[in-house]
Design a protein around this motif. Structure first.
Motif, PDB file in Angstrom:
ATOM      1  N   GLY A   1       0.801  -1.222   0.000  1.00  0.00           N
ATOM      2  CA  GLY A   1       0.000   0.000   0.000  1.00  0.00           C
ATOM      3  C   GLY A   1       0.833   1.272   0.000  1.00  0.00           C
ATOM      4  N   ILE A   2       2.076   1.187  -0.449  1.00  0.00           N
ATOM      5  CA  ILE A   2       2.930   2.390  -0.465  1.00  0.00           C
ATOM      6  C   ILE A   2       2.672   3.166  -1.759  1.00  0.00           C
ATOM      7  CG2 ILE A   2       5.324   3.222  -0.502  1.00  0.00           C
ATOM      8  CD1 ILE A   2       5.978   0.696   1.230  1.00  0.00           C
ATOM      9  N   ASN A   3       2.423   4.462  -1.607  1.00  0.00           N
ATOM     10  CA  ASN A   3       2.045   5.303  -2.755  1.00  0.00           C
ATOM     11  C   ASN A   3       3.132   5.309  -3.822  1.00  0.00           C
ATOM     12  OD1 ASN A   3       0.245   6.997  -4.083  1.00  0.00           O
ATOM     13  ND2 ASN A   3       1.186   8.849  -3.256  1.00  0.00           N
ATOM     14  N   MET A   4       2.717   5.241  -5.068  1.00  0.00           N
ATOM     15  CA  MET A   4       3.597   5.285  -6.236  1.00  0.00           C
ATOM     16  C   MET A   4       4.610   4.143  -6.255  1.00  0.00           C
ATOM     17  SD  MET A   4       4.128   9.354  -6.794  1.00  0.00           S
ATOM     18  CE  MET A   4       4.549   9.930  -5.182  1.00  0.00           C
ATOM     19  N   ASN A   5       4.275   3.081  -5.556  1.00  0.00           N
ATOM     20  CA  ASN A   5       5.157   1.917  -5.487  1.00  0.00           C
ATOM     21  C   ASN A   5       4.931   1.019  -6.696  1.00  0.00           C
ATOM     22  OD1 ASN A   5       7.108   0.420  -4.215  1.00  0.00           O
ATOM     23  ND2 ASN A   5       5.750  -0.487  -2.693  1.00  0.00           N
ATOM     24  N   ASN A   6       5.538  -0.148  -6.639  1.00  0.00           N
ATOM     25  CA  ASN A   6       5.408  -1.106  -7.733  1.00  0.00           C
ATOM     26  C   ASN A   6       4.199  -2.009  -7.522  1.00  0.00           C
ATOM     27  OD1 ASN A   6       6.259  -2.580 -10.046  1.00  0.00           O
ATOM     28  ND2 ASN A   6       7.069  -4.163  -8.697  1.00  0.00           N
ATOM     29  N   LYS A   7       3.475  -2.259  -8.604  1.00  0.00           N
ATOM     30  CA  LYS A   7       2.381  -3.217  -8.524  1.00  0.00           C
ATOM     31  C   LYS A   7       2.793  -4.484  -9.252  1.00  0.00           C
ATOM     32  CE  LYS A   7      -2.298  -4.219  -9.556  1.00  0.00           C
ATOM     33  NZ  LYS A   7      -2.452  -4.618  -8.146  1.00  0.00           N
ATOM     34  N   VAL A   8       2.544  -5.606  -8.585  1.00  0.00           N
ATOM     35  CA  VAL A   8       2.875  -6.881  -9.198  1.00  0.00           C
ATOM     36  C   VAL A   8       1.570  -7.582  -9.554  1.00  0.00           C
ATOM     37  CG1 VAL A   8       4.068  -9.084  -8.878  1.00  0.00           C
ATOM     38  CG2 VAL A   8       4.920  -7.015  -7.732  1.00  0.00           C
TER      39      VAL A   8
END
Ligand SMILES: *[C@@H]1O[C@H](CO)[C@@H](O)[C@H](O)[C@H]1NC(C)=O
Ligand SMILES: *[C@@H]1O[C@H](CO)[C@@H](O)[C@H](O)[C@H]1NC(C)=O
Ligand SMILES: *[C@@H]1O[C@H](CO)[C@@H](O)[C@H](O)[C@H]1NC(C)=O
Length: 484
Positions: free
Chosen positions: A190-197
């Motif tokens: 749930g970290i903003n602008m992080n990576n989505k897998v």
């Protein structure tokens, strides 16, 4: 003279190539409101330099703008964020809310935005939030893509309906923006602008569907996300932006009408009953706008607990009581002083101690606590606990007098350990400016009806946990909500 009828652009080009005067007329063709939109765009684009095109694509912060910068760099638009314009924008939260209300929220928001001179809003946020630890989860309608798809009905509300046989394409009350394309919402931890897998199937079945509805409904722009998808920044994702969004989905930017035309067209739409005249009152009459905001807030409250069982409900509260306590960090903001019987004595205390609660003979207490305000990355939170001050208030009050807790938050928070002390629990979903909507249902003037569009987890260790997961074991599932 150019005819009022459509003229094929190629013929025009040949016709006008001969003289300078006609050249300049051709150059001004894009200003002719009767001309076909794609012709206007072509004529204008042909006269625009590369530098101007780049400048037009840029958006700069209002505080960085000067007249010289705007002129010299041909800046396309200004971002005026952070409290400049207070549009009353209650968030509808679930599919159980009437679609008509969602559309009316859009129309009211559009008219308030236009009234402040703003022709473009960065909404709707059609993110499908899959992890409430993400700070921007409060902008998401639901973790369930079907609910978010239904909520895209706000787009025709904001933009205005496409009038039947309209010669001009889409009427824009305001331009809208579907965001953030795509997969901004399920990023790691749930970290903003992080990576989505995710794989292609996950992307298409969960995160993409609301974009289909938005494009069909004529959304004017799509904002590309700052996040990454499987380690590739979305802005660099040619396959998803250029090939899929522009190619496969055939997303095309709409051009808004100019303001003279806007007013004329809107007037004629009202005169022809395409838009109810009553709606126009909203921008002029702040009171009716507030009333409408209250309605939207009232209808989005979710009742999660109401007494130990259905035979002993706590809500609606008796509106004739000798003495009640209103407590909690968020109570003042919600206008809780309103709505009680004149003979009722109301005490307000932000964080009362146990002795104070015990030594007064309160009939009952209303405790309003929740998250502190935040926006964007500042809202990322890996523990999702109610701040300690709020927990102390719940303990001191609910341990000593019958209590209703109104939880003001943008997402589910950890509530399970406190639930046994709480007699009734209402989720109030960041109700914006019209907190009196909460008072309406508290005393039974209106009933509780809405259902939660998000899963209430038991512990944060369960996250991410969403409605369709195999390990689904919620405190309150999506669709939960008691009625009164
Ligand atoms: C806007 O449209 C009106 C009416 O169609 C036209 O008279 C006016 O010149 C246009 N203004 C601009 C800035 O294009
Ligand atoms: C407390 O209030 C109730 C009514 O709400 C009343 O019957 C009772 O006498 C009061 N007790 C004291 C000690 O004031
Ligand atoms: C929970 O996280 C928030 C945001 O990072 C932080 O401000 C808060 O202190 C944390 N609370 C606890 C109890 O750890």
């Amino acid at each position: 003279m150019f005819s009022r009828y459509l003229v094929p652009i190629l013929g025009l080009l040949l016709l006008c190539a001969s003289t300078r005067g006609q050249d300049s007329k051709l150059n001004m063709l894009y200003k002719d409101p009767n001309q076909r939109m794609n012709i206007c765009i072509k004529v204008l684009m042909d006269q625009t330099t590369l530098e101007e095109k780049i400048g037009q694509m840029a958006q700069i912060d209002r505080r960085a703008a000067t007249p010289e910068i705007m002129r010299d760099y041909s800046i396309g638009n200004l971002l005026s964020g952070g409290g400049v314009c207070h549009v009353n924008r209650p968030q509808p939260r679930s599919r159980w809310i009437e679609k008509d209300l969602v559309k009316r929220i859009g129309a009211a928001t559009a008219l308030e935005a236009r009234a402040t001179g703003i022709p473009y809003v960065f909404t709707p946020c059609i993110t499908v939030c899959r992890d409430p630890r993400w700070g921007r989860c409060y902008e998401s309608y639901s973790e369930d893509p079907k609910i978010v798809q239904d909520m895209t009905e706000i787009i025709p509300g904001l933009q205005g309906n496409i009038p039947p046989n309209s010669p001009k394409g889409v009427l824009m009350l305001v331009e809208t923006c579907a965001k953030h394309y795509v997969g901004d919402d399920g990023t790691t931890k749930g970290i903003n602008m992080n990576n989505k897998v995710t794989n292609w199937h996950g992307l298409l079945s969960i995160h993409m569907p609301p974009y289909y509805n938005s494009i069909i409904k004529g959304v004017s722009t799509v904002m590309v996300s700052y996040s990454s998808l499987n380690e590739v920044k979305m802005h660099a994702n040619r396959q998803l932006v250029t090939k899929f969004l522009k190619g496969t989905l055939r997303f095309r930017v709409m051009v808004p009408l100019n303001h003279t035309e806007f007013i004329d067209t809107l007037t004629s739409l009202v005169n022809n009953n395409f838009i109810p005249a009553g709606l126009m009152m909203l921008s002029e009459d702040i009171e009716s706008s507030q009333r409408f905001g209250k309605e939207a807030v009232r209808k989005s409250l979710v009742l999660l607990k109401n007494g130990e069982n259905a035979d002993s409900p706590v809500l609606p509260l008796p509106n004739k009581a000798s003495k009640i306590l209103v407590a909690g960090s968020h109570a003042n903001k919600l206008g809780f002083q309103c709505g009680v019987h004149p003979s009722t004595e109301t005490s307000y205390s932000e964080s009362p101690d146990e002795d104070f609660v015990k030594s007064n003979n309160f009939s009952y207490a209303v405790v309003v606590v929740g998250e502190p305000p935040y926006a964007e990355s500042a809202g990322d939170n890996s523990n999702l606990t109610i701040p300690q001050q709020g927990l102390d208030t719940i303990k001191n009050v609910c341990g000593n007098v019958k209590c209703v807790v109104v939880l003001v938050s943008g997402r589910p928070l950890v509530i399970q350990p406190h639930l046994e002390h709480i007699d009734a629990l209402v989720a109030a979903w960041l109700p914006g400016t019209e907190g009196n909507g909460v008072a309406d249902v508290r005393f039974g003037d209106y009933g509780f009806n809405d259902k939660s569009s998000r899963t209430w987890f038991k512990t944060v260790d369960q996250l991410p946990m969403n409605v369709d997961d195999s390990h689904y074991d919620p405190l309150f599932p999506v669709g939960y909500g008691l009625t009164t």
